[in-house]
Scaffold this motif. Sequence first.
Motif, PDB file in Angstrom:
ATOM      1  N   ILE A  99       0.878  -1.540  -0.068  1.00  0.00           N
ATOM      2  CA  ILE A  99      -0.062  -0.320   0.525  1.00  0.00           C
ATOM      3  C   ILE A  99       1.155   0.982  -0.166  1.00  0.00           C
ATOM      4  O   ILE A  99       0.741   2.314  -1.229  1.00  0.00           O
ATOM      5  CB  ILE A  99      -0.931  -0.338   1.343  1.00  0.00           C
ATOM      6  CG1 ILE A  99      -2.322  -1.248   0.540  1.00  0.00           C
ATOM      7  CG2 ILE A  99      -1.556   1.342   1.358  1.00  0.00           C
ATOM      8  CD1 ILE A  99      -3.167  -1.352   2.242  1.00  0.00           C
ATOM      9  N   GLN A 100       1.681   0.935   0.507  1.00  0.00           N
ATOM     10  CA  GLN A 100       2.477   1.953   1.244  1.00  0.00           C
ATOM     11  C   GLN A 100       3.172   2.552  -0.263  1.00  0.00           C
ATOM     12  O   GLN A 100       3.402   3.779  -0.671  1.00  0.00           O
ATOM     13  CB  GLN A 100       3.742   2.644   2.481  1.00  0.00           C
ATOM     14  CG  GLN A 100       2.853   2.482   3.546  1.00  0.00           C
ATOM     15  CD  GLN A 100       2.584   1.075   4.144  1.00  0.00           C
ATOM     16  OE1 GLN A 100       2.764   0.217   3.202  1.00  0.00           O
ATOM     17  NE2 GLN A 100       1.584   1.127   5.176  1.00  0.00           N
ATOM     18  N   ARG A 149       4.226   6.278  -5.355  1.00  0.00           N
ATOM     19  CA  ARG A 149       3.958   6.499  -7.000  1.00  0.00           C
ATOM     20  C   ARG A 149       2.852   7.018  -7.575  1.00  0.00           C
ATOM     21  O   ARG A 149       2.257   7.746  -8.357  1.00  0.00           O
ATOM     22  CB  ARG A 149       4.577   5.351  -7.580  1.00  0.00           C
ATOM     23  CG  ARG A 149       5.903   4.705  -7.321  1.00  0.00           C
ATOM     24  CD  ARG A 149       5.882   3.517  -7.620  1.00  0.00           C
ATOM     25  NE  ARG A 149       7.267   3.369  -7.338  1.00  0.00           N
ATOM     26  CZ  ARG A 149       8.192   2.964  -6.171  1.00  0.00           C
ATOM     27  NH1 ARG A 149       7.047   3.014  -5.568  1.00  0.00           N
ATOM     28  NH2 ARG A 149       8.821   2.912  -6.058  1.00  0.00           N
ATOM     29  N   LEU A 150       1.552   7.057  -6.542  1.00  0.00           N
ATOM     30  CA  LEU A 150      -0.226   7.508  -7.451  1.00  0.00           C
ATOM     31  C   LEU A 150      -0.430   8.264  -6.395  1.00  0.00           C
ATOM     32  O   LEU A 150      -1.594   7.561  -5.244  1.00  0.00           O
ATOM     33  CB  LEU A 150      -0.666   6.408  -7.241  1.00  0.00           C
ATOM     34  CG  LEU A 150      -0.426   5.609  -8.861  1.00  0.00           C
ATOM     35  CD1 LEU A 150      -1.591   4.339  -9.164  1.00  0.00           C
ATOM     36  CD2 LEU A 150      -0.060   5.702  -9.652  1.00  0.00           C
ATOM     37  N   THR A 187     -10.212   6.821   0.412  1.00  0.00           N
ATOM     38  CA  THR A 187      -9.056   5.601   0.977  1.00  0.00           C
ATOM     39  C   THR A 187      -8.156   6.413  -0.586  1.00  0.00           C
ATOM     40  O   THR A 187      -8.723   7.007  -1.155  1.00  0.00           O
ATOM     41  CB  THR A 187     -10.238   4.364  -0.058  1.00  0.00           C
ATOM     42  OG1 THR A 187     -10.757   4.546  -1.208  1.00  0.00           O
ATOM     43  CG2 THR A 187     -10.507   3.903   1.017  1.00  0.00           C
ATOM     44  N   THR A 188      -7.139   5.887   0.078  1.00  0.00           N
ATOM     45  CA  THR A 188      -6.033   5.462  -0.644  1.00  0.00           C
ATOM     46  C   THR A 188      -5.238   4.957  -2.408  1.00  0.00           C
ATOM     47  O   THR A 188      -7.028   3.622  -2.129  1.00  0.00           O
ATOM     48  CB  THR A 188      -4.413   6.055   0.208  1.00  0.00           C
ATOM     49  OG1 THR A 188      -4.422   4.069   0.109  1.00  0.00           O
ATOM     50  CG2 THR A 188      -4.773   6.741   0.840  1.00  0.00           C
ATOM     51  N   MET A 189      -5.268   5.800  -3.174  1.00  0.00           N
ATOM     52  CA  MET A 189      -4.375   4.097  -4.924  1.00  0.00           C
ATOM     53  C   MET A 189      -4.148   3.503  -3.985  1.00  0.00           C
ATOM     54  O   MET A 189      -4.156   1.926  -4.257  1.00  0.00           O
ATOM     55  CB  MET A 189      -3.707   5.272  -5.514  1.00  0.00           C
ATOM     56  CG  MET A 189      -4.798   6.062  -5.757  1.00  0.00           C
ATOM     57  SD  MET A 189      -5.981   5.668  -7.043  1.00  0.00           S
ATOM     58  CE  MET A 189      -6.171   7.254  -7.881  1.00  0.00           C
ATOM     59  N   CYS A 203      -8.957   4.156  -9.249  1.00  0.00           N
ATOM     60  CA  CYS A 203      -7.974   3.823  -9.524  1.00  0.00           C
ATOM     61  C   CYS A 203      -6.953   3.429 -10.750  1.00  0.00           C
ATOM     62  O   CYS A 203      -5.919   3.690 -10.156  1.00  0.00           O
ATOM     63  CB  CYS A 203      -7.533   2.893  -8.398  1.00  0.00           C
ATOM     64  SG  CYS A 203      -6.165   1.690  -7.979  1.00  0.00           S
ATOM     65  N   LEU A 204      -7.652   2.100 -10.781  1.00  0.00           N
ATOM     66  CA  LEU A 204      -7.205   1.423 -12.479  1.00  0.00           C
ATOM     67  C   LEU A 204      -6.561   2.573 -13.192  1.00  0.00           C
ATOM     68  O   LEU A 204      -5.643   2.696 -13.752  1.00  0.00           O
ATOM     69  CB  LEU A 204      -8.053   1.161 -13.484  1.00  0.00           C
ATOM     70  CG  LEU A 204      -8.489   0.236 -11.855  1.00  0.00           C
ATOM     71  CD1 LEU A 204      -9.905  -0.429 -12.940  1.00  0.00           C
ATOM     72  CD2 LEU A 204      -8.000  -1.061 -11.908  1.00  0.00           C
TER      73      LEU A 204
END
Length: 342
Positions: free
Chosen positions: A32-33, A38-39, A49-51, A103-104
Amino acid sequence: MTTQIEQGNKYKGLVLDHLGLIADQIDSLGIIQLIDERLPMASHSRTKTTMGERSAAMIINGLAFVNARLYLFPEFFTNKPVRQLFGKDLKAEDLNDDALERCLDAIAAYGTTKLFTEIAIIIGTQNNLLGKSLHIDTSTLQVYGAYEDEPEDHIPYPKYGYFKSKRNDLKQMVITLAVTGKAAFPLFMQAHSGNASDQAVLPKVPEVLKNFHKSLKQSPDFIYVGDAAMYSNIVAHKVNCKWVSRVPGTIKEASTLIAKPSSELKWDGELEGGYKFHMVKSKYKGVSQRWCLVYSAQGYKREVQTLERTIEKAEKECNRVLKQLATQVFGCEKDANKAFEK
């Protein structure tokens, strides 16, 4: 199974199954980190929520043996302990199709191969999973549904191609995968259209990975291993790397060497299991190489058995035809000879 206390002191059962092990591995590897670095999310974003967390949600779903569509993700996580899986106060509805689609899109814009390989090299290096060699091959993934309008800019797209699974009624995607080390750790992944050939995609992999090595200095200088599909183009383009490949039998020098009687070859050594080898220096296509011709006693025995069965089968068929021929009556010797020759 785990439990959750709802308002009114009511208990609700939640299904964890093996997903806890997957979430623990995602956390311990820092996936996740690494994705979030990178995103990154925009500073003004109010999303919960994060990427990286969205990517983790898709990994968990993919390894849950359910394969739920994007719009069904909230339903998939409804009976799962989301808080325990992600380590923060999230709800199933936070993992909706809008968030996953963004996200995609972000992954596609960054580059799927670039994202996968950068993260894989870091994880492989940290966990001592990288070996000296990198084995490269392709595989196919069948897809269902209608895919009519092809995108522009040479984007990989489902098409009909060479079907390794014999399902020529389905379109497919081709994926190149490179693995390393005793654990066959995947280090490189690249998608191609369904009609892509090994001869076109495999020779490009070493050059692409060498570019990654320049940007990520902690990765080793691999020996690239591939089948005969990689050989011709990697020699023709004189790719500057160490590589091992099977020499195609269609090359005249190779076929001539294979056809030589064993007595004319100087065998350089013998190995356990009935193997012996003969080394030859080659300058094919102007590239200095060492060819190794290997003899296997077990392989020779199998070939002899196969040949004997083929001869026996042909002999039975020949006797059957001759027996039928012997029952026929011919008006002259010329007609009999014609029938025999036929």
